[in-house]
Write a protein that holds these residues in place. Structure first.
Motif, PDB file in Angstrom:
ATOM      1  N   SER A  22       0.845  -1.202   0.000  1.00 29.17           N
ATOM      2  CA  SER A  22       0.000   0.000   0.000  1.00 29.17           C
ATOM      3  C   SER A  22       0.877   1.247   0.000  1.00 29.17           C
ATOM      4  CB  SER A  22      -0.883  -0.022   1.258  1.00 29.17           C
ATOM      5  OG  SER A  22      -2.069   0.706   1.060  1.00 29.17           O
ATOM      6  N   MET A  24       2.521   4.302   1.251  1.00 33.42           N
ATOM      7  CA  MET A  24       2.712   4.832   2.609  1.00 33.42           C
ATOM      8  C   MET A  24       3.810   5.872   2.619  1.00 33.42           C
ATOM      9  SD  MET A  24       2.402   1.508   5.090  1.00 33.42           S
ATOM     10  CE  MET A  24       3.210   0.401   3.943  1.00 33.42           C
ATOM     11  N   CYS A  25       3.429   7.093   2.963  1.00 33.79           N
ATOM     12  CA  CYS A  25       4.407   8.177   3.063  1.00 33.79           C
ATOM     13  C   CYS A  25       5.484   7.803   4.056  1.00 33.79           C
ATOM     14  CB  CYS A  25       3.740   9.448   3.559  1.00 33.79           C
ATOM     15  SG  CYS A  25       2.732  10.232   2.319  1.00 33.79           S
ATOM     16  N   ALA A  62       2.431   8.521  -1.667  1.00 28.58           N
ATOM     17  CA  ALA A  62       1.850   9.754  -2.204  1.00 28.58           C
ATOM     18  C   ALA A  62       2.970  10.697  -2.641  1.00 28.58           C
ATOM     19  CB  ALA A  62       0.985  10.425  -1.146  1.00 28.58           C
ATOM     20  N   HIS A 180      -4.586   9.606  -6.313  1.00 30.88           N
ATOM     21  CA  HIS A 180      -5.001   9.635  -4.903  1.00 30.88           C
ATOM     22  C   HIS A 180      -6.214  10.564  -4.756  1.00 30.88           C
ATOM     23  CE1 HIS A 180      -4.968   9.294  -0.685  1.00 30.88           C
ATOM     24  NE2 HIS A 180      -3.729   9.648  -0.395  1.00 30.88           N
ATOM     25  N   HIS A 183      -8.784  10.044   1.546  1.00 30.78           N
ATOM     26  CA  HIS A 183      -8.166  10.536   2.792  1.00 30.78           C
ATOM     27  C   HIS A 183      -8.242  12.042   3.012  1.00 30.78           C
ATOM     28  CE1 HIS A 183      -5.607   6.607   2.514  1.00 30.78           C
ATOM     29  NE2 HIS A 183      -6.886   6.390   2.719  1.00 30.78           N
ATOM     30  N   SER A 274     -10.226   2.571   0.004  1.00 26.19           N
ATOM     31  CA  SER A 274      -9.881   2.992   1.359  1.00 26.19           C
ATOM     32  C   SER A 274     -11.097   3.696   1.961  1.00 26.19           C
ATOM     33  CB  SER A 274      -8.656   3.912   1.305  1.00 26.19           C
ATOM     34  OG  SER A 274      -8.163   4.158   2.595  1.00 26.19           O
ATOM     35  N   ARG A 310      -6.220  -2.941   7.784  1.00 24.34           N
ATOM     36  CA  ARG A 310      -6.157  -3.918   8.872  1.00 24.34           C
ATOM     37  C   ARG A 310      -6.044  -5.354   8.372  1.00 24.34           C
ATOM     38  NH1 ARG A 310     -10.857  -1.188  12.616  1.00 24.34           N
ATOM     39  NH2 ARG A 310      -9.843   0.836  12.793  1.00 24.34           N
ATOM     40  N   ILE A 311      -5.438  -5.543   7.209  1.00 26.56           N
ATOM     41  CA  ILE A 311      -5.206  -6.909   6.734  1.00 26.56           C
ATOM     42  C   ILE A 311      -3.804  -7.302   7.202  1.00 26.56           C
ATOM     43  CG2 ILE A 311      -5.113  -8.459   4.748  1.00 26.56           C
ATOM     44  CD1 ILE A 311      -6.782  -6.321   3.210  1.00 26.56           C
TER      45      ILE A 311
HETATM   46  C1  LIG Z   1       2.833   5.518   7.728  1.00 28.12           C
HETATM   47  C2  LIG Z   1       1.657   5.521   6.797  1.00 28.12           C
HETATM   48  C3  LIG Z   1       1.683   6.315   5.657  1.00 28.12           C
HETATM   49  C4  LIG Z   1       0.615   6.310   4.755  1.00 28.12           C
HETATM   50  N1  LIG Z   1       0.701   7.039   3.600  1.00 28.12           N
HETATM   51  C5  LIG Z   1      -0.252   6.893   2.644  1.00 28.12           C
HETATM   52  C6  LIG Z   1      -0.090   7.440   1.360  1.00 28.12           C
HETATM   53  O1  LIG Z   1       0.952   7.997   1.008  1.00 28.12           O
HETATM   54  N2  LIG Z   1      -1.102   7.308   0.483  1.00 28.12           N
HETATM   55  C7  LIG Z   1      -2.248   6.621   0.800  1.00 28.12           C
HETATM   56  O2  LIG Z   1      -3.148   6.537  -0.025  1.00 28.12           O
HETATM   57  N3  LIG Z   1      -2.398   6.051   1.998  1.00 28.12           N
HETATM   58  C8  LIG Z   1      -1.423   6.138   2.914  1.00 28.12           C
HETATM   59  N4  LIG Z   1      -1.540   5.475   4.096  1.00 28.12           N
HETATM   60  C9  LIG Z   1      -2.659   4.530   4.282  1.00 28.12           C
HETATM   61  C10 LIG Z   1      -2.203   3.107   3.894  1.00 28.12           C
HETATM   62  O3  LIG Z   1      -1.902   3.035   2.510  1.00 28.12           O
HETATM   63  C11 LIG Z   1      -3.292   2.080   4.227  1.00 28.12           C
HETATM   64  O4  LIG Z   1      -4.402   2.347   3.422  1.00 28.12           O
HETATM   65  C12 LIG Z   1      -3.675   2.100   5.686  1.00 28.12           C
HETATM   66  O5  LIG Z   1      -2.524   2.113   6.513  1.00 28.12           O
HETATM   67  C13 LIG Z   1      -4.547   0.911   6.073  1.00 28.12           C
HETATM   68  O6  LIG Z   1      -3.898  -0.300   5.765  1.00 28.12           O
HETATM   69  P1  LIG Z   1      -3.119  -1.155   6.902  1.00 28.12           P
HETATM   70  O7  LIG Z   1      -4.111  -1.410   8.003  1.00 28.12           O
HETATM   71  O8  LIG Z   1      -2.709  -2.408   6.174  1.00 28.12           O
HETATM   72  O9  LIG Z   1      -1.952  -0.343   7.372  1.00 28.12           O
HETATM   73  C14 LIG Z   1      -0.510   5.501   5.015  1.00 28.12           C
HETATM   74  C15 LIG Z   1      -0.545   4.738   6.189  1.00 28.12           C
HETATM   75  C16 LIG Z   1       0.526   4.718   7.050  1.00 28.12           C
HETATM   76  C17 LIG Z   1       0.477   3.811   8.269  1.00 28.12           C
END
Ligand SMILES: Cc1cc2nc3c(=O)[nH]c(=O)nc-3n(C[C@H](O)[C@H](O)[C@H](O)COP(=O)(O)O)c2cc1C
Length: 363
Positions: A22, A24-25, A62, A180, A183, A274, A310-311
């Motif tokens: 996924s 993640m910044c 992102a 994107h 969020h 999401s 939450r997977i």
């Molecule tokens: C540290 C962090 C950075 C994230 N950055 C982004 C991002 O850049 N773009 C995005 O769409 N979601 C971002 N998310 C959301 C994740 O892509 C993901 O949708 C969310 O954490 C839920 O999945 P998980 O429970 O497997 O962590 C971020 C989440 C985390 C924890």
């Protein structure tokens, strides 16, 4: 058959399995100098490790289509040609480790110019490198600075920036582009009536609120090769059934279903489902809080859908595929904890992981 480890072909791209990293910044780019917002050694190690750990697709975090579209001064960007070579190294590193390299193109809108989370988050002051934020309307995210309402010319500029960013992503060698629109960032803030009270063609009806998203999809599709996939990440709901202040509706699953159908007509191949983050809201504690909406969206819209949220249990991920809830899963935090989550999941499920040759012959 372990569906989670079956390949998926979208347009001309075959993704070797359905376990995807996924976006993640990491807030790890430098914020000034000649290499501002470009991927560096940290990004190479971070993404290559997860690619070598067996994910089918690694979606780079992102990445700002404009400097003012970054969430923080430390976000990646792809608004200048000078940033292409560093992205090329990153895309190559991911591909060399056997995963399909993807990039999420983003504009943070009214939630831009924030401090890094581990330093407490919150708005960055102008004298500390912050910048004024923009949005569909002068409605602030609660507790954040009020954005300037964008003019139509501003909107046209952002749409063009997305296309230019996609062209650079293509030159850098990314195989998948994700828009994107989740969020609470710029595109989501246009979609939701909670943050958009415009009275022109970009506000009011669902069609008007969705206009900028469809324009971005069209603009990106016009430069993104026909044989490469384009994904759209949305928040399927704001988690606010009704806005109590003035009775305006929020963004709901029903809107997401309609948007997904339109998005497909505008060249999107997959909806990354999401939720939330437009306004502070009460999100259910259930494990399937978000994947449930992915399943409903997939059933109602007929589009490819990726589930996320939450997977962490391989059996749950596999079941989401097997029962038709989703076509793939995006894994976030579990991959921060364990870069080899995908290959470990394969072992747990008795399936074959995707090891790079350097490891495959030896393990
Ligand atoms: C540290 C962090 C950075 C994230 N950055 C982004 C991002 O850049 N773009 C995005 O769409 N979601 C971002 N998310 C959301 C994740 O892509 C993901 O949708 C969310 O954490 C839920 O999945 P998980 O429970 O497997 O962590 C971020 C989440 C985390 C924890």
């Amino acid at each position: 058959m372990t569906e989670l480890f079956e390949p998926l072909t979208v347009r001309g791209t075959t993704i070797p399995n359905r376990v995807w990293m996924s976006p993640m910044c990491t807030y790890s780019a430098v914020s000034d100098g000649s290499d501002v917002a470009a991927p560096n050694d940290f990004h190479l190690a971070h993404y290559a490790a997860r690619a070598a750990g067996g994910v089918g697709l690694a979606m780079v975090e992102a990445t700002g289509v404009l400097p003012e579209g970054r969430i923080s001064p430390y976000d990646l960007g792809v608004w200048a040609d000078s940033q292409i070579p560093a992205h090329r190294r990153l895309a190559n590193a991911i591909a060399n480790a056997g995963a399909v390299p993807g990039i999420q193109l983003a504009h943070a809108g009214r939630k831009a110019s924030m401090e890094r989370p581990w330093l407490g988050g919150g708005p960055v002051a102008a004298d500390a490198g912050g910048w004024p934020v923009v949005g569909p309307s002068a409605i602030a995210f609660p507790g954040y600075p009020e954005p300037a309402a964008m003019t139509v010319a501003d909107i046209e500029g952002v749409v063009a920036a997305w296309a230019n960013a996609a062209r650079r992503a293509q030159e850098a060698g990314y195989e998948v582009v994700e828009i994107h629109a989740a969020h609470g960032y710029l595109l989501h803030s246009f979609l939701s009536p909670l943050s958009n009270n415009r009275t022109d063609n970009y506000g009011g009806s669902l069609e008007n609120r969705a206009r900028i998203v469809l324009e971005v999809l069209d603009a990106v599709r016009s430069v993104w090769p026909e044989d490469k996939p384009m994904f759209l990440r949305i928040s399927t709901t704001d988690w606010v059934a009704e806005y109590v202040d003035d009775g305006r509706e929020a963004w709901e699953l029903e809107d997401s279903i309609v948007l997904s159908r339109w998005a497909r007509e505008h060249g999107a191949d997959l909806i990354d489902a999401s939720s939330g983050a437009l306004v502070p809201a009460k999100i259910p504690h259930r494990e399937d809080y978000q994947t449930r909406n992915a399943a409903l969206l997939r059933a109602a819209s007929g589009t490819l859908v990726a589930a996320v949220g939450r997977i962490a249990d391989p059996a749950v991920a596999q079941e989401l595929l097997a029962n038709g809830s989703a076509d793939a899963v995006f894994i976030g935090r579990a991959l921060l904890r364990d870069a080899s989550w995908a290959n470990n999941a394969a072992s747990a499920l008795g399936a074959r992981g995707r090891f790079i040759p350097q490891y495959d012959y030896a393990v």
